[in-house]
Design an enzyme around this catalytic site. Structure first.
Site, PDB file in Angstrom:
ATOM      1  N   CYS A 308      43.375  18.853  -5.803  1.00 25.20           N
ATOM      2  CA  CYS A 308      42.546  17.880  -5.068  1.00 25.20           C
ATOM      3  C   CYS A 308      42.653  18.024  -3.549  1.00 25.20           C
ATOM      4  O   CYS A 308      41.638  17.978  -2.848  1.00 25.20           O
ATOM      5  CB  CYS A 308      42.948  16.457  -5.430  1.00 25.20           C
ATOM      6  SG  CYS A 308      43.444  16.249  -7.128  1.00 25.20           S
ATOM      7  N   ARG A 337      53.887  22.399 -12.126  1.00 22.75           N
ATOM      8  CA  ARG A 337      54.471  21.075 -12.342  1.00 22.75           C
ATOM      9  C   ARG A 337      55.790  21.252 -13.057  1.00 22.75           C
ATOM     10  O   ARG A 337      55.867  22.005 -14.028  1.00 22.75           O
ATOM     11  CB  ARG A 337      53.549  20.209 -13.209  1.00 22.75           C
ATOM     12  CG  ARG A 337      52.250  19.902 -12.519  1.00 22.75           C
ATOM     13  CD  ARG A 337      51.373  19.040 -13.386  1.00 22.75           C
ATOM     14  NE  ARG A 337      50.053  18.965 -12.795  1.00 22.75           N
ATOM     15  CZ  ARG A 337      49.007  18.388 -13.367  1.00 22.75           C
ATOM     16  NH1 ARG A 337      49.150  17.818 -14.553  1.00 22.75           N
ATOM     17  NH2 ARG A 337      47.840  18.354 -12.770  1.00 22.75           N
ATOM     18  N   GLN A 355      44.047  25.482 -13.662  1.00 21.36           N
ATOM     19  CA  GLN A 355      43.053  24.462 -13.993  1.00 21.36           C
ATOM     20  C   GLN A 355      41.668  24.941 -13.616  1.00 21.36           C
ATOM     21  O   GLN A 355      41.488  25.487 -12.530  1.00 21.36           O
ATOM     22  CB  GLN A 355      43.328  23.201 -13.181  1.00 21.36           C
ATOM     23  CG  GLN A 355      44.489  22.394 -13.675  1.00 21.36           C
ATOM     24  CD  GLN A 355      44.580  21.112 -12.880  1.00 21.36           C
ATOM     25  OE1 GLN A 355      44.575  21.131 -11.660  1.00 21.36           O
ATOM     26  NE2 GLN A 355      44.654  20.005 -13.575  1.00 21.36           N
ATOM     27  N   ASP A 357      39.181  23.409 -12.342  1.00 19.30           N
ATOM     28  CA  ASP A 357      38.991  22.134 -11.684  1.00 19.30           C
ATOM     29  C   ASP A 357      37.661  22.083 -10.950  1.00 19.30           C
ATOM     30  O   ASP A 357      37.107  23.122 -10.608  1.00 19.30           O
ATOM     31  CB  ASP A 357      40.118  22.006 -10.644  1.00 19.30           C
ATOM     32  CG  ASP A 357      40.626  20.593 -10.519  1.00 19.30           C
ATOM     33  OD1 ASP A 357      39.934  19.677 -10.980  1.00 19.30           O
ATOM     34  OD2 ASP A 357      41.715  20.430  -9.947  1.00 19.30           O
ATOM     35  N   HIS A 359      35.737  19.147  -7.970  1.00 18.74           N
ATOM     36  CA  HIS A 359      35.623  17.834  -7.342  1.00 18.74           C
ATOM     37  C   HIS A 359      34.181  17.665  -6.926  1.00 18.74           C
ATOM     38  O   HIS A 359      33.615  18.547  -6.284  1.00 18.74           O
ATOM     39  CB  HIS A 359      36.585  17.741  -6.157  1.00 18.74           C
ATOM     40  CG  HIS A 359      38.019  17.846  -6.591  1.00 18.74           C
ATOM     41  ND1 HIS A 359      38.710  19.033  -6.601  1.00 18.74           N
ATOM     42  CD2 HIS A 359      38.858  16.910  -7.107  1.00 18.74           C
ATOM     43  CE1 HIS A 359      39.930  18.816  -7.084  1.00 18.74           C
ATOM     44  NE2 HIS A 359      40.048  17.538  -7.406  1.00 18.74           N
ATOM     45  N   LYS A 438      37.876   6.801 -16.547  1.00 18.65           N
ATOM     46  CA  LYS A 438      37.680   8.206 -16.918  1.00 18.65           C
ATOM     47  C   LYS A 438      37.103   8.367 -18.312  1.00 18.65           C
ATOM     48  O   LYS A 438      37.199   7.466 -19.143  1.00 18.65           O
ATOM     49  CB  LYS A 438      39.008   8.966 -16.831  1.00 18.65           C
ATOM     50  CG  LYS A 438      40.078   8.385 -17.747  1.00 18.65           C
ATOM     51  CD  LYS A 438      41.317   9.267 -17.798  1.00 18.65           C
ATOM     52  CE  LYS A 438      42.323   8.705 -18.780  1.00 18.65           C
ATOM     53  NZ  LYS A 438      43.331   9.675 -19.188  1.00 18.65           N
ATOM     54  N   HIS A 484      36.966  13.947 -10.277  1.00 18.59           N
ATOM     55  CA  HIS A 484      37.786  15.114 -10.627  1.00 18.59           C
ATOM     56  C   HIS A 484      37.386  15.461 -12.056  1.00 18.59           C
ATOM     57  O   HIS A 484      37.286  14.565 -12.887  1.00 18.59           O
ATOM     58  CB  HIS A 484      39.282  14.825 -10.694  1.00 18.59           C
ATOM     59  CG  HIS A 484      39.872  14.056  -9.563  1.00 18.59           C
ATOM     60  ND1 HIS A 484      40.689  14.632  -8.631  1.00 18.59           N
ATOM     61  CD2 HIS A 484      39.806  12.750  -9.252  1.00 18.59           C
ATOM     62  CE1 HIS A 484      41.109  13.701  -7.787  1.00 18.59           C
ATOM     63  NE2 HIS A 484      40.593  12.553  -8.137  1.00 18.59           N
TER      64      HIS A 484
HETATM   65 ZN   LIG Z   1      41.521  16.525  -8.393  1.00 14.82          ZN
END
Ligand SMILES: [Zn+2]
Ligand SMILES: [Zn+2]
Length: 610
Positions: A308, A337, A355, A357, A359, A438, A484
């Site tokens: 992010c 992580r 990921q 990902d 945004h 979500k 996200h």
């Molecule tokens: Zn994010």
């Protein structure tokens, strides 16, 4: 912020040791035979009763054993014990035999209400220190209930089946170590897992599925098919082999194509950023336990656990007009992580993952259409793999940030998208993230197991924290709303799901090797090489098995390696400029002119046929 925590790690079945209600005691007991009785109760109740029977059996066989908790879980039940001696899975048949005796004795389970202090006294007398600790800890009720069956009693809220005889079909499955209260500073208890069903037939079907799951285990197939490996040198850091990279790259080529079609642009943001940046994002405060840190020039840096922040920095790097919105900014980003070593599991639970990902920055009015766009993208992706899915909407939790209006608008936006899609969905009230509601996608694999993969999360917090704005039609500055979202979730985890779903037999377009060309004898070797070249030129991943092995052996090997097509080349094929086609799962398809075969394979790949 935690877009992906849940998408990476399947939710762990919550296992309160005490079931919530007592309906069993108020239900009429009309069933006559024990198996009819068993079928009448919720599966949970049956399994939890089986856990009591197991605890009773363990106490008979190992006097002095201390009991902790014994909940029903998604697939069965377990009970945690502190045993006077170590046991192994070889002891399970003995415990099962004792359980069968207790079931045959058909002991009624009767509920006794005790004042709290008396329950403590009784359990202290019985030497049940863990139960006493729980009574003195989280269980503060003035009266508590104890269930008795014969000479066995257990602190428990119920409900249970009326008697041990109602437990019919059960099996003990495995033994594992489990820290008391899940804390590694506490003593390690012995957890015995089992399962129970109303009928023997259901139990057997379940055991068959368990066997099948073992056969499909991605860690085993990943090794057998040479896709990836895991090393002590880097626990939780998977290493992809060339064949695994073919699958990876095909997944990403498909992903890139989908995201181009859906109007995304891509970023590559830094792995390391200054600590101050993570303080601003809130990760340092809320997520630090999972983050790796280092220092550069005597200044603290942290490795990104999510993508992010990079996207925020990019958005903030210049002024935006409402005309640019929505901005769909993707990043296939490597994140780290920290997971406890005991919790690492193949590619499913790792410390480094990638990921897919994105945004999306938008105006509040754009929420519905943007969510619909993501849903349609996810739908195209999953239907290509033949993975059915269901949707879950999670709403505002008790602890949250943002105004009531913002939550109402965001939740309405998600609901409007779900309703427009016309698919049924489950609502998890109060289970959204603290910064926004979500939608999660749960795919169902060939064995009927569900995996949470894609997720769409709305976020009010991050645009606020990074002071993101756009200039509206009114020439004023406004705060964008942010999504996200991930589609695969983590590429590593998605590959594990695909390996298990397809049992390693990837569809043609994903298969590391698509066609194996196998000449029957030396005389066809030059023509086989020509077949190989023709396939390669058409963009097919083909391999030539020119060894002087028997053809049956070559075909068996290709089958074991789950190669979708074998093109056998013998004297007749040479004469006819053809190949004898064998298809995985279908066997011999007969002879086919070479040009037609190449075209057929090329077309199936292009269509991503399954
Ligand atoms: Zn994010
Ligand atoms: Zn119980």
């Amino acid at each position: 912020m935690s877009v992906t925590q849940s998408s990476i790690h399947p939710p762990i079945q919550s296992s309160p040791f005490i079931a919530a209600n007592d309906r069993i005691n108020t239900m009429a007991h009309t069933a006559s035979t024990p198996s009819e009785q068993a079928a009448q109760w919720p599966l949970e109740t049956l399994r939890h009763t089986a856990a009591h029977v197991m605890a009773h059996a363990v106490l008979r066989l190992f006097p002095g054993a201390k009991l902790d908790i014994g909940p029903a879980i998604a697939e069965g039940f377990y009970y945690d014990f502190d045993l006077p001696q170590p046991i192994s899975e070889d002891d399970l048949p003995r415990i099962e035999a004792e359980m069968r005796r207790i079931i045959k004795e058909d002991l009624p389970l009767s509920r006794v209400e005790l004042p709290h202090d008396e329950a403590v006294r009784r359990l202290e007398q019985a030497g049940q220190a863990y139960k006493v600790a729980r009574l003195n800890g989280e269980i503060a009720d003035a009266t508590v209930s104890v269930y008795e069956q014969g000479d066995f009693f257990d602190l428990c809220r119920g409900p249970h089946l009326p008697s041990t005889g109602a437990v019919r079909a059960f099996k003990l499955l495995s033994i594992a170590g489990a820290y008391w209260r899940g804390d590694e500073r506490n003593p390690m208890l012995t957890r015995i897992y089992g399962t129970a069903f109303p009928t023997q037939q259901e139990l057997e079907e379940h055991l068959r599925l368990l066997e099948e799951a073992k056969r499909r285990d991605h860690r085993k197939l990943g090794k057998d098919l040479d896709l990836f490996s895991l090393h002590d040198e880097g626990p939780g850091f998977p290493l992809f082999h060339p064949k695994g990279m073919v699958v990876w790259n095909e997944l990403m080529a498909f992903w890139n194509q989908l995201h181009d079609q859906h109007g995304y642009v891509q970023l590559r943001t830094p792995i390391l950023l200054r600590k101050a940046c993570w303080e601003q994002s809130g990760h340092w405060e809320h997520y630090r336990d999972k983050m790796y840190a280092t220092s550069i020039d005597e200044e603290e840096y942290a490795v990104k656990p999510m993508n992010c922040v990079g996207a925020m920095l990019y958005y903030r790097s210049r002024l935006h007009s409402y005309r640019e919105l929505p901005m769909r900014i993707a990043e296939v980003g490597v994140v780290h992580r920290h997971e406890k070593s005991g919790e690492l599991h193949g590619l499913l639970r790792v410390r480094q993952f990638t990921q897919d990902d994105a945004h999306i920055f938008m105006t509040p009015e754009q929420i519905r259409d943007e969510v619909l766009g993501v849903m349609s993208l996810v739908d195209t992706a999953y239907s290509t793999f033949g993975l059915p899915y269901h949707l879950e909407l999670s709403t505002r939790p008790p602890k949250s940030i943002g105004s009531n209006e913002a939550w109402a608008a965001a939740t309405a936006g998600l609901r409007a998208a779900l309703d427009a899609k016309g698919l049924p969905y489950k609502v998890n009230e109060g289970e959204g993230a603290f910064y926004g509601p979500k939608i999660d996608f749960h795919v169902r694999d060939a064995l009927g197991r569900t995996w949470q993969c894609a997720t769409i999360q709305l976020d009010f917090a991050m645009p606020e924290k990074f002071d993101l704005t756009y200039v509206g039609a009114d020439n004023q500055r406004h705060r964008p709303v942010m999504i996200h979202r991930v589609v695969y979730g983590a590429i590593e985890r998605f590959i594990a799901v695909l390996i298990e779903h397809f049992a390693g037999a990837f569809p043609l377009w994903l298969a590391p090797e698509q066609v194996r060309v196998a000449p029957i004898a030396e005389a066809q070797a030059p023509y086989a090489a020509e077949v190989h070249r023709a396939l390669a030129q058409a963009g097919v991943r083909a391999a030539l098995d020119a060894r002087s092995e028997k053809i049956g052996h070559k075909i068996r090997e290709a089958t074991l390696e789950k190669v979708p097509y074998v093109a056998v080349v013998g004297p007749r094929e040479l004469a006819a400029r053809a190949v004898a086609v064998r298809k995985r799962g279908e066997g011999d398809l007969g002879s086919c002119p070479l040009a037609d075969f190449v075209e057929r394979v090329r077309r199936e790949i292009a269509l991503k046929a399954r």
